[in-house]
Design a protein around this motif. Structure first.
Motif, PDB file in Angstrom:
ATOM      1  N   HIS A  20       0.811  -1.212   0.000  1.00 13.12           N
ATOM      2  CA  HIS A  20       0.000   0.000   0.000  1.00 13.12           C
ATOM      3  C   HIS A  20       0.846   1.264   0.000  1.00 13.12           C
ATOM      4  CE1 HIS A  20      -3.469  -2.506   0.601  1.00 13.12           C
ATOM      5  NE2 HIS A  20      -2.916  -3.035   1.676  1.00 13.12           N
ATOM      6  N   ARG A  52      -5.004  11.694  -1.372  1.00 10.63           N
ATOM      7  CA  ARG A  52      -5.138  10.790  -2.512  1.00 10.63           C
ATOM      8  C   ARG A  52      -4.516  11.416  -3.743  1.00 10.63           C
ATOM      9  NH1 ARG A  52      -8.559   6.119  -1.684  1.00 10.63           N
ATOM     10  NH2 ARG A  52      -9.428   6.353   0.374  1.00 10.63           N
ATOM     11  N   ARG A  57      -5.867   6.928  -5.422  1.00  9.38           N
ATOM     12  CA  ARG A  57      -5.050   6.017  -4.612  1.00  9.38           C
ATOM     13  C   ARG A  57      -4.576   6.735  -3.364  1.00  9.38           C
ATOM     14  NH1 ARG A  57      -1.939   4.292  -9.954  1.00  9.38           N
ATOM     15  NH2 ARG A  57      -1.731   6.533  -9.922  1.00  9.38           N
ATOM     16  N   THR A 126     -11.333   4.324 -13.620  1.00  7.04           N
ATOM     17  CA  THR A 126     -10.308   4.451 -12.575  1.00  7.04           C
ATOM     18  C   THR A 126      -9.456   3.188 -12.534  1.00  7.04           C
ATOM     19  OG1 THR A 126     -11.739   5.896 -11.249  1.00  7.04           O
ATOM     20  CG2 THR A 126      -9.935   4.795 -10.094  1.00  7.04           C
ATOM     21  N   HIS A 127     -10.093   2.035 -12.503  1.00 11.80           N
ATOM     22  CA  HIS A 127      -9.354   0.769 -12.476  1.00 11.80           C
ATOM     23  C   HIS A 127      -8.510   0.599 -13.741  1.00 11.80           C
ATOM     24  CE1 HIS A 127     -10.746  -0.988  -8.765  1.00 11.80           C
ATOM     25  NE2 HIS A 127     -11.994  -0.736  -9.079  1.00 11.80           N
ATOM     26  N   ARG A 130      -5.473   2.677 -13.516  1.00 10.77           N
ATOM     27  CA  ARG A 130      -4.540   2.128 -12.524  1.00 10.77           C
ATOM     28  C   ARG A 130      -3.886   0.833 -13.007  1.00 10.77           C
ATOM     29  NH1 ARG A 130      -8.111   2.307  -6.946  1.00 10.77           N
ATOM     30  NH2 ARG A 130      -8.104   4.576  -6.622  1.00 10.77           N
ATOM     31  N   ASN A 132      -5.612  -2.096 -13.396  1.00 12.76           N
ATOM     32  CA  ASN A 132      -6.349  -3.237 -12.860  1.00 12.76           C
ATOM     33  C   ASN A 132      -7.369  -3.683 -13.909  1.00 12.76           C
ATOM     34  OD1 ASN A 132      -8.004  -5.041 -11.539  1.00 12.76           O
ATOM     35  ND2 ASN A 132      -8.538  -3.665  -9.864  1.00 12.76           N
TER      36      ASN A 132
END
Length: 195
Positions: A20, A52, A57, A126-127, A130, A132
């Motif tokens: 993290h 963030r 994140r 967003t994912h 990133r 993902n």
């Protein structure tokens, strides 16, 4: 196992570095006791106070970050769509999702599926930004499915058909090529005729 630096539960406790915040187990700086306990807002509700980045994140405490969207701001549907579009265009889909989530919570029952779907599309982007891919595909599919029932009526000028096509295109691209994608360069147009 909880990381001493950021206070989050470690998903891979066997790793020497926190996934993290990047702190090493033996070199992790000790966070103040107040930051390790759960952050709360003025009303006592759990609210993460960590700054963030532009994609939502969490950053370490005391880091500069992007200002979060305030919760519970009353906006007309047109204002919510305009603010969400601005944030999408600026490459901040996580923040656009927060605006759309407020609209979802305030919407009449008959419109909640539309706003929920728009928020899910923003989270899907967003994912994707990133990197993902699995999360992006799941949220883009879910968001497209949630807005689909509004295709014939297109409330507030929302380009439902265009958004469904955009979600399919991004999903296909992610499945073929992976991620991440540029958030601003991949942002959809929420309304018909929106520049």
């Amino acid at each position: 196992m909880v990381c001493d630096a950021c206070g989050r539960v470690r998903e891979r406790p066997e790793s020497e570095v926190c996934e993290h915040c990047g702190a090493g187990t033996e070199t992790a700086p000790t966070a103040p006791a107040a930051s390790r306990s759960r952050d709360r807002d003025a009303q006592g509700r759990a609210r993460n106070a960590r700054p963030r980045d532009g994609l939502g994140r969490p950053l370490p405490y005391d880091s500069p970050g992007v200002a979060r969207q305030p919760e519970g701001v009353p906006r007309t549907p047109e204002q919510a769509l305009a603010e969400a579009q601005r944030l999408l265009d600026d490459g901040m889909p996580f923040h656009a999702h927060e605006v759309l989530e407020d609209a979802w919570k305030a919407a009449p029952e008959a419109e909640r599926g539309l706003w929920r779907g728009l928020a899910q599309l923003a989270v899907g982007l967003t994912h994707a930004a990133r990197g993902n891919v699995a999360g992006a595909v799941a949220l883009l599919d879910r968001g497209a499915g949630a807005v689909a029932p509004y295709a014939d009526s297109s409330p507030y000028g929302v380009d439902v058909v265009g958004l469904m096509g955009w979600a399919r295109h991004v999903t296909g691209s992610l499945e073929d090529h992976g991620g991440p994608v540029p958030a601003a360069g991949t942002a959809p147009r929420l309304r018909t005729g929106a520049a």
